[in-house]
Design an enzyme around this catalytic site. Structure first.
Site, mmCIF file in Angstrom:
data_model
loop_
_atom_site.group_PDB
_atom_site.id
_atom_site.type_symbol
_atom_site.label_atom_id
_atom_site.label_comp_id
_atom_site.label_asym_id
_atom_site.label_seq_id
_atom_site.Cartn_x
_atom_site.Cartn_y
_atom_site.Cartn_z
ATOM 1 N N ALA A 10 1.314 -1.046 0.542
ATOM 2 C CA ALA A 10 0.379 -0.232 -0.142
ATOM 3 C C ALA A 10 0.792 1.219 -0.307
ATOM 4 O O ALA A 10 0.202 1.896 -1.011
ATOM 5 C CB ALA A 10 -1.358 -0.282 1.052
ATOM 6 N N GLY A 12 4.285 1.525 -0.831
ATOM 7 C CA GLY A 12 5.610 1.011 -1.433
ATOM 8 C C GLY A 12 4.691 1.955 -2.885
ATOM 9 O O GLY A 12 5.833 2.517 -3.334
ATOM 10 N N LYS A 209 6.823 9.782 16.472
ATOM 11 C CA LYS A 209 5.715 8.665 15.929
ATOM 12 C C LYS A 209 5.676 6.910 16.383
ATOM 13 O O LYS A 209 4.700 7.282 16.901
ATOM 14 C CB LYS A 209 6.086 8.215 14.527
ATOM 15 C CG LYS A 209 4.981 7.400 13.572
ATOM 16 C CD LYS A 209 5.388 7.122 12.481
ATOM 17 C CE LYS A 209 3.931 6.296 11.464
ATOM 18 N NZ LYS A 209 4.068 5.878 10.409
ATOM 19 N N ASN A 213 3.355 4.510 18.303
ATOM 20 C CA ASN A 213 2.633 3.364 18.321
ATOM 21 C C ASN A 213 3.512 2.911 19.197
ATOM 22 O O ASN A 213 2.670 1.059 19.458
ATOM 23 C CB ASN A 213 3.887 2.706 16.857
ATOM 24 C CG ASN A 213 3.380 3.557 16.113
ATOM 25 O OD1 ASN A 213 4.499 4.234 14.868
ATOM 26 N ND2 ASN A 213 2.669 3.616 15.563
ATOM 27 N N ASN A 217 0.048 -0.120 19.472
ATOM 28 C CA ASN A 217 0.597 -1.576 18.998
ATOM 29 C C ASN A 217 0.492 -2.606 19.609
ATOM 30 O O ASN A 217 -1.010 -3.300 19.402
ATOM 31 C CB ASN A 217 1.348 -1.502 18.145
ATOM 32 C CG ASN A 217 1.443 -0.141 16.873
ATOM 33 O OD1 ASN A 217 0.883 0.797 16.460
ATOM 34 N ND2 ASN A 217 1.583 -0.629 15.134
#
Length: 330
Positions: A10, A12, A209, A213, A217
């Site tokens: 997605a 890339g 960021k 995460n 996550n």
């Protein structure tokens, strides 16, 4: 400018399509039905900013492409050590590798002046396996703030964001913020309609960021909850807050002081709504969990610097057991 996208999923394929629109000579490396669709129909991008199709060369054979100026890595970080056969045919003496990964990169201490300069982080570069495939001097850091998903083979839906912050690992070397290779890549990305600032220290963006995460996550994988659900539950919201503060303490211990507010990061995560993190999506699809670069690496850095992170250690212990159990079952 010749660019190869290794792992044209997605993100890339979206980047490859944008660079193609800018006039770069782009080659996408993929496999299966996604590759077949891109070969037949090109990359179809569906976006609030306007739909378009890019007729980009796509293949599963990097040897058919040959050396390029930039390799854009769209792979998960836990695939880096095994990506040599895909990357090596694409390299010449000065090929740069733009690694669009979450979490702590394998090159983190490369060129970073101080007591840990050149140190290997075992969690993300076990026994130097990643550095052997992707020498740190080739790396350009890249922090992705765009959200995309594969709607179907060859079809990328762009959800939000167009920013890809990049920067050199060595802030005082040939690469600092004025680096020719960073500027060239940034200009091509911007010509393709994306934001691509060259940061004087991309590590700040990495930690900013990572702050989200590292908490959402693993907790989403353990609870099967969305980001909004985690934020609305008082106890998990408090846990996220503590995990973020422990993460900032580790960042400071290795010499980085990102200008970010925990409260603002929480509020931003809650606004995202009923979103499943990539780790939860991987869990539901039976894919390996990409937690070494998000959580294990920070726990390792905490031990290295003598920083107390009890909540991070506890969540790491449970998610590491989960990952091991899933691998055994597979």
């Amino acid at each position: 400018m010749r660019v190869a996208v290794v792992g044209a999923g997605a993100i890339g394929a979206y980047v490859g399509a944008a660079l193609h629109r800018a006039g770069a000579d782009v080659h996408l490396i993929a496999r299966g039905p996604h590759l077949a669709a891109m070969r037949q129909h090109g990359v179809q991008v569906l976006s609030p900013r306007g739909d378009f199709t890019a007729r980009v060369h796509a293949t599963d054979d990097p040897a058919a492409i040959g050396p390029v100026d930039y390799v854009f890595l769209g792979l998960k970080a836990n695939s880096y050590a095994a990506c040599g056969p895909l990357v090596h045919p694409l390299l010449h003496a000065h090929t740069a590798v733009v690694a669009a990964q979450n979490g702590i990169p394998w090159w983190y201490f490369h060129g970073l002046r101080g007591p840990y300069e050149g140190r290997r982080i075992e969690s993300v570069d076990p026994d130097g396996a990643v550095s052997a495939v992707l020498p740190p001097h080739r790396a350009i850091g890249c922090v992705v703030y765009a959200a995309t998903e594969l709607q179907g083979p060859g079809v990328v839906r762009h959800l939000e964001g167009t920013r890809f912050s990049i920067g050199e690992p060595d802030p005082s070397g040939p690469g600092a913020d004025g680096s020719k290779r960073c500027q060239e890549f940034s200009e091509a990305m911007r010509a393709g309609g994306l934001k691509c600032p060259v940061e004087p220290d991309v590590r700040n963006d990495i930690w900013i960021k990572l702050l989200g995460n590292i908490a959402f996550n693993p907790l989403s994988a353990l609870s099967r909850a969305t980001m909004a659900q985690i934020c609305r539950h008082d106890d998990t919201r408090a846990l996220v807050t503590t995990m973020m503060r422990e993460t900032l303490a580790v960042a400071e211990a290795v010499g980085c002081r990102p200008d970010v507010s925990v409260e603002r990061r929480l509020a931003g995560a809650e606004r995202v709504g009923e979103h499943k993190t990539s780790t939860l999506q991987d869990l539901e699809r039976g894919k390996p969990l990409e937690l070494d670069v998000l959580l294990a690496a920070v726990v390792e850095l905490a031990a290295l610097t003598g920083t107390r992170v009890p909540k991070l250690c506890a969540i790491h212990a449970v998610t590491d057991l989960l990952a091991r159990t899933l691998r055994s079952a597979a």
